[in-house]
Write an enzyme that holds these catalytic residues in place. Structure first.
Site, PDB file in Angstrom:
ATOM      1  N   LYS A 162       0.903  -0.920  -0.325  1.00  7.03           N
ATOM      2  CA  LYS A 162      -0.362  -0.316  -0.220  1.00  7.03           C
ATOM      3  C   LYS A 162       0.744   1.282  -0.184  1.00  7.03           C
ATOM      4  CE  LYS A 162      -4.160  -1.483   2.531  1.00  7.03           C
ATOM      5  NZ  LYS A 162      -5.360  -2.092   2.650  1.00  7.03           N
TER       6      LYS A 162
ATOM      7  N   ASP B 239     -10.278   2.178   1.829  1.00 11.55           N
ATOM      8  CA  ASP B 239     -10.706   2.054   2.706  1.00 11.55           C
ATOM      9  C   ASP B 239     -11.464   3.035   3.621  1.00 11.55           C
ATOM     10  OD1 ASP B 239      -9.205  -0.619   2.658  1.00 11.55           O
ATOM     11  OD2 ASP B 239      -7.275   0.175   3.018  1.00 11.55           O
TER      12      ASP B 239
END
Length: 277
Positions: A68, A105
């Site tokens: 990420k 997210d």
């Protein structure tokens, strides 16, 4: 004949990922019969070579741990949401060759909570201080009007959460994990810890709990979530989060909105049920 459009999830380990199930369900519901979605085991060392080798048929990538942050230097631009936590989980390839990154997210957490009727709280507690906890703080920055208590196991983790709180402009109170039972009385509890870490807290769930967001989805329910639900408290699961962050990914990669939330959730539930057999 090569498929007209491709997408995939990258990470290491990746075999457990439900992303292919969710995205393929969306494609089927949207009638995108020429779209495919796969999973690839890719670590940080292999990431750049993988991305550089992708052809024009690629529409996007879902990125999970440990990639990420590693993916950010490979992109032309990232969204303010992704920049706020230094984490990208969504890459979109544009027709002009640009690669842009986003973090779904955080809005996925907000959407999962809203689906359960939780759009504002006057206080919250976060259990844990890993990567998911920073996303939880970013989500709470949007919906929490009061104190956020963060329960951690070490001073190093405490320092890290203080840095994230300052960056996200949220007020937090650091508390010791030994006192984590106190967290269960908050209006909203977000458990960001690995499987088993909160099992010992299940016995301390109050008789009238408020809301619990447990980011795990396999195994499910966790002991904490099961006790919480038995006492009548609202429970948001990791599958709820997984579905809502995937919904946003599908919309960005395909340009089709709204993505079919219900079909994606049913597909995820079926896949998890098969794992448990």
């Amino acid at each position: 004949m090569a498929p007209s459009r491709r997408a995939a999830v990258l990470g290491s380990p990746i075999a457990h990922s439900l992303s292919p199930v969710l995205h393929r369900a969306a494609y089927a519901e949207l009638g995108l019969t020429d779209w495919t979605y796969d999973r690839f085991e890719v670590d940080e060392q292999a990431l750049a070579g993988f991305v550089e080798g992708l052809g024009p048929e690629w529409a996007g990538l879902s990125v999970t741990m440990p990639l990420k942050r590693a993916v950010i230097p490979l992109l032309d631009e990232i969204s303010p949401t992704a920049a706020s936590v230094d984490a990208v989980n969504t890459v979109v390839f544009h027709e002009d060759g640009r690669r842009t990154g986003d973090n779904t997210d955080i809005p996925g957490m907000v959407a999962a909570l809203a689906e359960h009727g939780i759009d504002k709280v006057d206080g919250a507690a976060v259990l844990g201080a890993g990567a998911t906890a920073s996303s939880a703080l970013a989500a709470l920055a949007r919906i929490c009007t009061g104190e956020i208590a963060v329960y951690v196991r070490s001073e190093a983790r405490a320092a890290e959460m203080r840095r994230w709180a300052e960056r996200l402009d949220v007020q937090i109170r650091i508390a010791d994990w030994a006192d984590a039972e106190q967290a269960l009385r908050a209006p909203l509890v977000i458990a960001t810890t690995p499987a088993g870490a909160t099992d010992a807290l299940a016995a301390a769930v109050p008789e009238r709990p408020a809301a619990l967001f447990d980011v795990l989805y396999d195994p499910w329910p966790t002991m904490l979530a099961a006790r919480w639900s038995a006492y009548g408290g609202a429970v948001v699961s990791g599958l709820d989060l997984l579905v809502h962050q995937a919904v946003l990914q599908v919309e960005q990669m395909t340009g089709r909105a709204p993505a079919p939330v219900a079909a994606m959730r049913r597909a995820g539930e079926r896949a998890l049920a098969e794992r448990r057999r």
